[in-house]
Design a protein around this motif. Sequence first.
Motif, PDB file in Angstrom:
ATOM      1  N   GLY A 151      15.615  15.964 -32.398  1.00 18.76           N
ATOM      2  CA  GLY A 151      14.903  16.495 -31.526  1.00 18.76           C
ATOM      3  C   GLY A 151      13.590  17.026 -32.435  1.00 18.76           C
ATOM      4  O   GLY A 151      12.348  16.690 -31.150  1.00 18.76           O
ATOM      5  N   THR A 152      12.505  17.286 -32.882  1.00 22.23           N
ATOM      6  CA  THR A 152      11.058  17.105 -33.551  1.00 22.23           C
ATOM      7  C   THR A 152      10.170  15.895 -33.388  1.00 22.23           C
ATOM      8  O   THR A 152       9.137  15.740 -32.799  1.00 22.23           O
ATOM      9  CB  THR A 152      10.389  17.283 -34.519  1.00 22.23           C
ATOM     10  N   ARG A 211       6.732  13.152 -29.300  1.00 23.55           N
ATOM     11  CA  ARG A 211       7.070  11.895 -28.632  1.00 23.55           C
ATOM     12  C   ARG A 211       6.636  12.698 -26.994  1.00 23.55           C
ATOM     13  O   ARG A 211       5.487  11.915 -25.995  1.00 23.55           O
ATOM     14  CB  ARG A 211       7.278  11.163 -28.528  1.00 23.55           C
ATOM     15  N   GLU A 212       7.033  14.173 -27.060  1.00 27.39           N
ATOM     16  CA  GLU A 212       6.549  14.257 -25.979  1.00 27.39           C
ATOM     17  C   GLU A 212       5.657  14.882 -25.052  1.00 27.39           C
ATOM     18  O   GLU A 212       4.549  15.311 -23.694  1.00 27.39           O
ATOM     19  CB  GLU A 212       7.820  15.138 -24.699  1.00 27.39           C
ATOM     20  N   SER A 213       5.131  15.592 -26.041  1.00 24.74           N
ATOM     21  CA  SER A 213       3.678  16.378 -26.388  1.00 24.74           C
ATOM     22  C   SER A 213       2.922  16.436 -26.835  1.00 24.74           C
ATOM     23  O   SER A 213       1.693  16.129 -26.002  1.00 24.74           O
ATOM     24  CB  SER A 213       3.577  17.727 -27.404  1.00 24.74           C
ATOM     25  N   ASP A 221      13.000  28.952 -26.756  1.00 25.95           N
ATOM     26  CA  ASP A 221      12.196  28.127 -26.629  1.00 25.95           C
ATOM     27  C   ASP A 221      12.283  27.084 -27.898  1.00 25.95           C
ATOM     28  O   ASP A 221      12.808  26.576 -28.463  1.00 25.95           O
ATOM     29  CB  ASP A 221      10.627  28.057 -26.926  1.00 25.95           C
ATOM     30  N   GLY A 222      12.246  25.306 -27.633  1.00 27.65           N
ATOM     31  CA  GLY A 222      12.673  24.393 -27.836  1.00 27.65           C
ATOM     32  C   GLY A 222      12.097  24.290 -29.598  1.00 27.65           C
ATOM     33  O   GLY A 222      12.962  24.010 -30.536  1.00 27.65           O
ATOM     34  N   LEU A 223      11.320  24.504 -29.673  1.00 30.42           N
ATOM     35  CA  LEU A 223      10.267  24.599 -31.273  1.00 30.42           C
ATOM     36  C   LEU A 223      10.723  25.475 -31.869  1.00 30.42           C
ATOM     37  O   LEU A 223      10.850  25.702 -32.899  1.00 30.42           O
ATOM     38  CB  LEU A 223       8.773  24.417 -30.955  1.00 30.42           C
ATOM     39  N   GLY A 224      11.065  27.343 -30.780  1.00 28.84           N
ATOM     40  CA  GLY A 224      11.862  28.334 -31.837  1.00 28.84           C
ATOM     41  C   GLY A 224      12.878  27.824 -32.606  1.00 28.84           C
ATOM     42  O   GLY A 224      13.428  27.909 -33.399  1.00 28.84           O
ATOM     43  N   LEU A 231       4.103  20.075 -34.124  1.00 30.94           N
ATOM     44  CA  LEU A 231       5.588  20.693 -34.751  1.00 30.94           C
ATOM     45  C   LEU A 231       5.941  20.311 -35.369  1.00 30.94           C
ATOM     46  O   LEU A 231       7.109  21.040 -36.567  1.00 30.94           O
ATOM     47  CB  LEU A 231       6.673  19.739 -33.197  1.00 30.94           C
ATOM     48  N   TRP A 232       6.042  19.215 -36.250  1.00 32.13           N
ATOM     49  CA  TRP A 232       6.252  18.971 -37.312  1.00 32.13           C
ATOM     50  C   TRP A 232       5.457  20.141 -38.789  1.00 32.13           C
ATOM     51  O   TRP A 232       6.351  20.172 -39.339  1.00 32.13           O
ATOM     52  CB  TRP A 232       6.128  17.703 -38.182  1.00 32.13           C
TER      53      TRP A 232
END
Length: 255
Positions: free
Chosen positions: A177-178, A183-185, A150-153, A190-191
């Motif tokens: 990316g982060t 911004r999206e979520s 996934d994106g975060l992974g 995420l940081w």
Amino acid sequence: MASADMSPEAEIPQSNWYQPRLAMKAMAKLMEDPEDTAQVFRIIRAMSGPSRQKSFKRFIKSPVGRRVMATRQELATVLNDRDALRAMPDGSLGRAYLEFVERENLSADGLKQANVEGGRWTLTKDQELYSNRTRDMHDLWHVTTGYGRDGLGELSLLAFSFAQLGNIGIAMIIYFGTRGGVRESGDKRLWKAVWEGFRNGRRATWWAGEDWEGLLHAPLEDVRKQLGVVRPDTYRKVFADHLAAAQAQAPAQAA
């Protein structure tokens, strides 16, 4: 100076200089299409600076590096032998890797193709052997760390990789990316998850110099202990929360 031609046939000279214009051009394309893996390789190459040569010198001084240089063994050849992987013991890293790539419909050749599309560097045969090896470790690192695709992974594993290899291009991908993900979520955790990946990479052994061919036969949990893996609890929590939110939205949207 690197050529502006970034076709598959383009060659990027080995250089200790950073090339931010090339990196930002590729970054813009990657932000438009996060699945365009070729742009990842272009960014990493443009911003490698002295990091690649530094890690190469460290590798060839290691026992594994001396063996690889002597035998000319390509890690991808081992990883592509799925019959051999399937014959490995239950619970081994090799079996876990096989399950991962089959579930995700991946292969070591897929990374190779994206690398070619990203342009070639002019390398010595030894440097190319090492470069290919670090490239082909990526999905092994997914399995060993526990980070998903996934994106975060992916961002968390890149943070782990940055801690291991020190490539500024990787740091650029992580940052943009982060930032886009937050911004999206709207989830600033995420940081924290990405920072956890970096810390875990600093705590682990130096994976570029590990004997992955030998480790494939060992129990995955033993490999994790040997290589200093720390469980990515923040990533797991954030991923689970986002998955639950997405599943809760699905019935509402269907209605």
